[in-house]
Write an enzyme that holds these catalytic residues in place. Sequence first.
Site, mmCIF file in Angstrom:
data_model
loop_
_atom_site.group_PDB
_atom_site.id
_atom_site.type_symbol
_atom_site.label_atom_id
_atom_site.label_comp_id
_atom_site.label_asym_id
_atom_site.label_seq_id
_atom_site.Cartn_x
_atom_site.Cartn_y
_atom_site.Cartn_z
ATOM 1 N N GLY A 11 80.061 56.224 60.952
ATOM 2 C CA GLY A 11 80.991 55.423 60.174
ATOM 3 C C GLY A 11 82.175 54.875 60.950
ATOM 4 O O GLY A 11 82.066 54.471 62.108
ATOM 5 N N TYR A 152 90.352 63.557 46.231
ATOM 6 C CA TYR A 152 90.454 62.644 47.366
ATOM 7 C C TYR A 152 91.787 61.905 47.343
ATOM 8 O O TYR A 152 92.477 61.817 48.366
ATOM 9 C CB TYR A 152 89.290 61.657 47.325
ATOM 10 N N LYS A 156 94.874 62.113 50.121
ATOM 11 C CA LYS A 156 95.330 60.969 50.913
ATOM 12 C C LYS A 156 96.800 60.644 50.644
ATOM 13 O O LYS A 156 97.527 60.242 51.564
ATOM 14 C CB LYS A 156 94.451 59.753 50.628
#
Length: 229
Positions: A11, A152, A156
Site C-alpha cells: 500500500g 480508527y 487518528k
Amino acid sequence: MIALVTGANKGIGLETATQLAGLGHKVYLGARDIEKGNAAKSKINNSENIEVIELDVSKEDSIQKAFERIKLENGRLDILVNNAAINYDTWQDALSADLNNVRETLETNLFGAWKMIQTFLPLMQQNNYGRIVNVSSGSGAITNMTVGTPGYSISKASLNILTINFAHIASNYDILINSVCPGWVKTDMGGAGANRSVSEGAETIIWAALLQKGAASGKFFRDKKEIPF
C-alpha cells in the site's frame, strides 16, 4: 538521508519507501512479517537503496531492536514515516463498539507511533535534524467527524494531537513533525472504489518528509495544503 517507513510491505507504505529510495535515500522498509517485507522488496525495480527490517510497532521490543540496528548501521535516522495502521472499523459505532477491538486499533495506530517517536526522536535531536510524518486521515479530523469508524477515527484524532505535542518538544531543533491525510487511496483498507492511486496517496507524505528547514511543523496536510484538525 536515512529513512524508516513503518507498515511498508504494501500500500501507501510500500509506495512511500519506493519513492524515497528512488530519490536516492537509504530506506528501511518496516514490516511485521520479514518474509512479506522481502517479497515486497523483490518486486521493486532498482531496490538497492532499500533494506527490509522486521518491525511490529505494537511491540516495544521490536521497536527497540529496529532502533539498535539503525543506530549501529548509520548513527542517525533522518526521516520517520509512521504509516502502520489497522482496523478501519466501518462495522461499528461508538455505542456498539467492541472495546477490545478499539484497544487493538489504538495499540498500533496511536501507541505504536508514540513509541516510535519516543525511541527515535532523541537520535534526531542528537544530530539536530529530522522529519517525522504521521500518516493520519480525514477520519481523524474533529471538524469532520461523524458516527462512523469510532476506533480508527479516535486513533487518528489522537495521532494528530500527538503530532502537535511532539512538534513543540522538537521546536528548538531542525526537526519537523507533521500529520498527513493521503486521501481515499486504493489500498486493502481503502478498497477498489477509492479515487486515488497509491502514488497519489504517497505524494504529500514524500513532500512532508523532505520539507526544508524552517517549514511548517505541528500541522495537518492534505495535497500539500494545511487542513483543519
